[in-house]
Design an enzyme around this catalytic site. Structure first.
Site, PDB file in Angstrom:
ATOM      1  N   CYS A 156     123.834  64.761  90.277  1.00  0.00           N
ATOM      2  CA  CYS A 156     124.932  64.218  91.091  1.00  0.00           C
ATOM      3  C   CYS A 156     124.466  63.568  92.395  1.00  0.00           C
ATOM      4  O   CYS A 156     124.459  62.348  92.518  1.00  0.00           O
ATOM      5  CB  CYS A 156     125.941  65.323  91.402  1.00  0.00           C
ATOM      6  SG  CYS A 156     126.924  65.849  89.980  1.00  0.00           S
ATOM      7  N   ILE A 157     124.109  64.391  93.359  1.00  0.00           N
ATOM      8  CA  ILE A 157     123.928  63.902  94.726  1.00  0.00           C
ATOM      9  C   ILE A 157     122.841  62.836  94.854  1.00  0.00           C
ATOM     10  O   ILE A 157     123.030  61.834  95.548  1.00  0.00           O
ATOM     11  CB  ILE A 157     123.646  65.074  95.693  1.00  0.00           C
ATOM     12  CG1 ILE A 157     124.725  66.152  95.543  1.00  0.00           C
ATOM     13  CG2 ILE A 157     123.610  64.574  97.138  1.00  0.00           C
ATOM     14  CD1 ILE A 157     126.125  65.639  95.727  1.00  0.00           C
TER      15      ILE A 157
END
Length: 427
Positions: A268-269
């Site tokens: 994700c990040i």
């Protein structure tokens, strides 16, 4: 339009059985749906059949219960999609080495779903992506096939909210967001999502839901970058950031604690904000705050290596030739996932500087550093180290032995969360 509640009980196909797709399939099985699990990797399908997959204990129990059940089909045959009333696409959306979105898996999965779509079916994309993907890869191609979206077939985007390794935030307890291509699509998608989520928040369009996910993860990225910067500032002022964060978090409004660390990994990040930046650059739009935060995140592993060099130099030692142990190499506690783990870059940079690198991780048996494959140290406490870098603190891992390492060894706590060890532990 099909009755939403009846539609939600019908068979569901999950395309992509990775860290998002497999828990999604298991949650739907637990809700009583027939599930067709489709994955292009025969190796992945075999790993699922053997139970050799990284899941929460509760999901391992679900897998054991349903693996041989008639309601659960594991296949690589896309023709099986025609049996489903809902097709959920849960495939990786990484970035390449130039931080450009890699749409290969998602484009292929969407093309497969479109090619096998049948009237009355709902196609729901869950992979994090750029704003407009659902329209570009599902709605337009379905229209091109002669299927009218919103009346013959239905389309929605509902971003996944899977937190691998975190039993506190499961699908059963986490609200979902959905944006459909029209009210009928939204109603059908919301009914399916309510099978596994406590609440569903509906948005006017797929684009709204796509941007919601980008906003969620970019918010985290910016605040993690800020936490890292504050930790560096604390170091410069000879302060420990941990009690300062705890003190700030006592404020009941206007503050949310984020924590510094060795970098950011996972699916994700490190990746998702680049989908937004990539789309904005194509329109000649700048987003300097997000851009700066992502650059900061990208350089964090290098900062850990520079700190390692400095603490060794303080003792008159060179990084070249130093015997270094990295504790924990997965990208976060409680998972065996190495995707985008800062430990990969940290170990490679240490090795490139001439350090003799070793690692220990109860969930990761082997790690490739450059051209060398390392095996996890099972009893690192009996070895002599010049430097120990604490990267990931897995639950229930016994690290009390760090309190007894000799003065000839420095412990570099890149997690900022290690307790009960000597003062020579440095952040």
């Amino acid at each position: 339009m099909p009755d939403p509640e009846e539609h939600a009980k019908a068979p569901v196909a999950v395309v992509g059985l990775g860290y998002v797709g497999l828990p999604t399939a298991l949650a739907l099985l637990a809700a009583g749906n027939e599930v067709i699990g489709l994955d292009v990797s025969d190796a992945r399908l075999e790993a699922i059949r053997s139970g050799d997959v990284d899941l929460l204990p509760s999901d391992h129990q679900r897998l054991s219960r349903h693996l041989d059940h008639a309601r659960f089909t594991l296949t690589s045959d896309p023709d099986q999609l025609g049996r489903a009333r809902t097709v959920m696409i849960c495939v990786p959306t990484p970035v390449d080495r130039h931080l450009v979105p890699d749409l290969t898996a998602m484009a292929a999965a969407c093309a497969t779903a479109v090619a096998h779509a049948v009237p009355g079916q709902l196609l729901m994309l869950t992979s994090t992506t750029y704003v407009g993907t659902t329209r570009d890869l599902l709605m337009k191609p379905l229209t091109g096939r002669g299927l009218e979206v919103g009346s013959e077939v239905f389309v929605a985007f509902s971003p996944e909210r899977i937190d691998p390794g975190n039993a506190q935030h499961t699908q059963d307890t986490t609200p979902r967001v959905v944006g459909g291509a029209g009210t009928r699509s939204t109603a059908l998608a919301a009914a399916v999502l309510r099978r596994t989520a406590p609440t569903v928040h509906a948005l006017p369009s797929p684009e709204d839901a796509e941007m919601t996910k980008l906003w969620e993860n970019t918010f985290r990225a910016v605040n993690i970058a800020l936490a890292n910067e504050f930790a560096d500032n604390c170091h410069a002022l000879e302060l420990d950031p941990a009690p300062i964060i705890a003190a700030a978090a006592t404020k009941p409004y206007g503050f949310m604690p984020f924590y510094p660390g060795p970098g950011v990994g996972g699916h994700c990040i490190p990746c998702d904000p680049h989908y937004l930046l990539w789309q904005l650059r194509a329109r000649r739009i700048s987003s300097p705050l997000i851009d700066t935060a992502m650059n900061s995140i990208a350089t964090r592993p290098g900062q850990v290596v520079r700190r390692a060099r400095d603490v060794l130099a303080d003792r008159g030692l060179s990084l070249s030739g130093a015997k270094v142990l990295v504790i924990g190499v997965a990208y976060k506690p409680g998972v065996a996932d190495l995707r985008e783990s800062p430990a990969l870059e940290i170990t490679e940079q240490l090795a490139a500087a001439g350090a003799k690198v070793h690692f220990t991780d109860p969930l990761v048996p082997v790690l490739k550093v450059g051209d060398v494959q390392l095996t996890s140290e099972t009893v690192p406490e009996y070895e002599s180290w010049d430097l120990i870098v604490v990267h990931t603190l897995h639950p229930d891992t016994e690290l009390g032995w760090l309190a007894e390492v000799p003065d000839s060894c420095t412990v570099l706590d890149a997690t900022y969360r290690l307790d009960g060890v000597p003062a020579r532990v440095v952040p």
